[in-house]
Design an enzyme around this catalytic site. Structure first.
Site, PDB file in Angstrom:
ATOM      1  CG  HIS A 117      22.752  16.950 -15.241  1.00 61.77           C
ATOM      2  ND1 HIS A 117      23.169  15.630 -16.075  1.00 61.77           N
ATOM      3  CD2 HIS A 117      22.154  16.660 -14.374  1.00 61.77           C
ATOM      4  CE1 HIS A 117      22.755  14.809 -15.396  1.00 61.77           C
ATOM      5  NE2 HIS A 117      22.049  15.148 -14.355  1.00 61.77           N
ATOM      6  N   GLY A 144      14.429  12.945   7.677  1.00 59.16           N
ATOM      7  CA  GLY A 144      13.541  12.252   6.512  1.00 59.16           C
ATOM      8  C   GLY A 144      13.317  13.330   5.335  1.00 59.16           C
ATOM      9  CB  THR A 167      21.988  24.740  -1.796  1.00 60.49           C
ATOM     10  OG1 THR A 167      21.442  25.908  -0.996  1.00 60.49           O
ATOM     11  CG2 THR A 167      20.559  24.021  -2.460  1.00 60.49           C
ATOM     12  CE  LYS A 168      24.394  29.728  -0.896  1.00 59.29           C
ATOM     13  NZ  LYS A 168      24.280  31.161  -0.617  1.00 59.29           N
TER      14      LYS A 168
END
Length: 187
Positions: A117, A144, A167-168
């Site tokens: 977003h 998991g 995230t990377k």
């Protein structure tokens, strides 16, 4: 970008799009009906499950091994190599393409998010969203509860620790863990 693009075309190219578009709502509804049937199926209904998986994930549903429940946005934006395994309660938000290599394993409650977003609150309030594709190589193990964020690539044979937030990009042949995930060591 042309103003004549459909909302689906915008979505698949990473542009801002309206998720409430009628075509997209219908496609999500179709996927929901398929995964609800899959999730309600019994272990002894092997043929029924296989047919549902082929319909839900046309590119790779023939050989995927899945422990329901499973959830996704569309299914047809998921591209699987041979013998991918999803354990219980996995989620793939596939507003952009998700490529998963052969023999990759997902632990329970692993989540793959291509949806994103706008960072600007005013733009976010418009209701528009976008997506960034995710690529996960062959022979990867996603622990998991791990979360794979939009736009990430994970190289072949890598391992992502349970509960990690990726995230990377993670290169091939590495173990990564943590929040945010960081490379721990080569394999």
């Amino acid at each position: 970008m042309s103003d004549h693009q459909t909302e689906r075309e915008k979505m698949l190219t990473g542009a801002l799009y309206d998720p409430m578009d009628a075509e997209l709502c219908a496609a999500r509804r179709r996927a929901r009906l398929l995964f609800e049937s899959l999730n309600a199926s019994r272990d002894n209904e092997v043929r029924k499950r296989r047919q549902l998986l082929r319909e839900l994930i046309p590119d790779g549903g023939d050989t995927v091994w899945m422990q329901p429940p499973f959830y996704c946005d569309y299914g047809d934006n998921i591209h699987l190599g041979e013998k991918v395994f999803f354990n219980f309660n996995c989620v793939v938000l596939d507003v952009a393409d998700v490529y998963i290599g052969a023999r990759t394993l997902f632990g329970p409650a692993a989540q793959v998010y291509t949806a994103t977003h706008p960072m600007n609150a005013q733009e976010r309030a418009s209701g528009l969203e976008s997506g960034k594709p995710i690529t996960i190589g062959e022979d990867v193990w996603i622990g998991g509860g791990a979360i794979i964020c939009p736009g990430v690539t994970i190289g072949d044979r890598s391992v992502i620790g349970a509960g990690s937030v990726v995230t990377k990009d993670i290169p091939a042949d590495h173990v990564a863990a943590g929040n945010p995930a960081r490379i721990i060591r080569p394999i």
